[in-house]
Structures are given as structure tokens and as C-alpha cells.
Scaffold this motif. Structure first.
Motif, PDB file in Angstrom:
ATOM      1  N   ARG A  85      34.354   0.583  -8.787  1.00 23.05           N
ATOM      2  CA  ARG A  85      34.410   1.221  -7.470  1.00 23.05           C
ATOM      3  C   ARG A  85      34.212   2.631  -7.535  1.00 23.05           C
ATOM      4  O   ARG A  85      33.806   3.342  -6.769  1.00 23.05           O
ATOM      5  CB  ARG A  85      35.424   0.725  -6.529  1.00 23.05           C
ATOM      6  CG  ARG A  85      34.993  -0.642  -5.995  1.00 23.05           C
ATOM      7  CD  ARG A  85      35.706  -1.537  -5.000  1.00 23.05           C
ATOM      8  NE  ARG A  85      35.815  -0.429  -3.665  1.00 23.05           N
ATOM      9  CZ  ARG A  85      36.705  -0.333  -2.870  1.00 23.05           C
ATOM     10  NH1 ARG A  85      38.043  -0.959  -2.829  1.00 23.05           N
ATOM     11  NH2 ARG A  85      36.731   0.581  -1.811  1.00 23.05           N
ATOM     12  N   GLU A  89      31.482   4.650  -5.949  1.00 25.87           N
ATOM     13  CA  GLU A  89      31.674   5.158  -4.463  1.00 25.87           C
ATOM     14  C   GLU A  89      32.604   6.260  -4.581  1.00 25.87           C
ATOM     15  O   GLU A  89      33.174   6.757  -5.575  1.00 25.87           O
ATOM     16  CB  GLU A  89      32.734   3.952  -3.623  1.00 25.87           C
ATOM     17  CG  GLU A  89      32.057   2.642  -3.764  1.00 25.87           C
ATOM     18  CD  GLU A  89      33.014   1.669  -3.224  1.00 25.87           C
ATOM     19  OE1 GLU A  89      34.120   1.966  -2.415  1.00 25.87           O
ATOM     20  OE2 GLU A  89      32.846   0.453  -3.549  1.00 25.87           O
ATOM     21  N   PRO A  92      36.893   5.665  -3.188  1.00 28.06           N
ATOM     22  CA  PRO A  92      37.180   4.552  -2.558  1.00 28.06           C
ATOM     23  C   PRO A  92      38.779   4.229  -2.257  1.00 28.06           C
ATOM     24  O   PRO A  92      39.547   4.975  -3.120  1.00 28.06           O
ATOM     25  CB  PRO A  92      36.762   3.617  -3.591  1.00 28.06           C
ATOM     26  CG  PRO A  92      36.777   4.060  -4.840  1.00 28.06           C
ATOM     27  CD  PRO A  92      36.321   5.482  -4.456  1.00 28.06           C
TER      28      PRO A  92
END
Length: 183
Positions: A85, A89, A92
Motif C-alpha cells: 500500500r 498509494e 495510505p
């Protein structure tokens, strides 16, 4: 009954652990995957013991070796999810994970040690492979713990590997790191 661990272990990034001796500040993030692989091998060795001994708690308020191994397996799985993640991202928010609730819900002390060993080994290798693929410019990508603590892939990897190493110490099977220094 196990007393939940509510300590904030992020201090291990700044100073060596007085119990297990791990020095995250002296560990390069690029070296964490090799260290995780060594830990996974050692955990598989631990899980080769007799199931009755693995399930026995040293005290009622301390996890058994099997319970710690189940926790480490799940830490590898969760760690892999969090690293992926942070790499895919922007900043996150990483949900809180109640390790004590999981231990009870998943009945850690009743699991099959051979299956746990296989799963722990597989998740450890998966995470190590993902860390091997982190590019130089990606180590500083961030993620935020539910309490707001900020991690980079670098600090998360070093924080994370302490957990896996420390629990080997907890079960009396510390990893021999003499050839590779303190980290």
C-alpha cells in the motif's frame, strides 16, 4: 489471559532494544529482506518441536511458541499488505490491527504447527521479495498508522523486522546474528 501489549514500539527505530539487542538505526533497509528470510528459517526450526511443547505457555499470561509463530505469520502477511500500500498509494492510512483479538479469534494455540510453518515461510518470502524490489527512490514513500504515526517504507521495514526478531527472543530461540553484526 494475556494482557494486551499497548506499548508504542516505534522507539526501536532510535535506540537498540535492550532485550533482543536489535539496532534498527544500524540496519540498512536494503538488508531487511535477508534478515526476514533468516528469521523465517529460524521460526520454521522452532515449529519443528513437539506440538504439545509448542502449545505450552511458559506462564498463563505469556503466549506459547505456537501462538507467537501464528502472530509472526500474520505480521508477515499484514506487513506485506502495508508495504504494498505504501508503494502504490499516496500516504495510505493503515488500519489498527488488534493482535490479541486476532490470537483469540483465530485460536492461535490450536493451530497445526506444520501448516503455520509453511504459511509463515511463504508470507515471509513474499514480503522479502517485495522489499527486494523496492527502488532507491521508493524507500521514503509514506504511510500512516491509525494513531497518526508516520512511517516510510524504510522505517516500517526496520520497525517491522524488530517484531519478528524480538519474538524469537521471546520464545528462547534468538537468531544468531554474530556474522552479520547487530542488525
Amino acid at each position: 489471559m494475556i494482557t494486551p501489549d499497548t506499548k508504542d514500539w516505534t522507539w526501536v527505530l532510535d535506540r537498540p532494544c535492550p532485550e533482543c539487542g536489535f539496532a534498527a538505526a544500524e540496519t540498512r533497509p536494503q538488508d531487511v529482506s535477508a534478515l526476514m528470510r533468516k528469521c523465517a528459517v529460524r521460526w520454521v526450526q522452532v515449529l519443528a518441536d513437539e506440538p504439545e511443547r509448542l502449545r505450552a505457555r511458559p506462564r498463563p499470561d505469556v503466549w506459547s511458541a505456537l501462538e507467537y509463530a501464528c502472530h509472526v505469520r500474520d505480521v508477515f502477511r499484514l506487513g506485506d499488505e502495508r508495504v504494498r500500500r505504501m508503494l502504490t498509494e499516496d500516504g495510505p492510512r493503515l488500519a489498527n490491527w488488534d493482535q490479541d483479538e486476532t490470537a483469540v479469534a483465530e485460536r492461535y494455540g490450536e493451530q497445526d504447527p506444520l501448516r503455520v510453518a509453511a504459511e509463515l515461510s511463504a508470507w515471509g518470502e513474499t514480503l522479502a521479495e517485495h522489499l527486494d524490489e523496492v527502488g532507491e527512490g521508493e524507500w521514503q514513500r509514506t504511510g500512516f498508522r491509525s494513531d497518526g504515526a508516520e512511517f516510510t517504507v524504510d522505517t516500517f521495514a526496520r520497525y517491522f523486522v524488530h517484531d519478528v526478531l524480538h519474538h524469537l527472543y521471546d520464545v528462547g530461540a534468538p537468531l544468531d546474528r554474530s556474522a552479520g553484526g547487530r542488525g
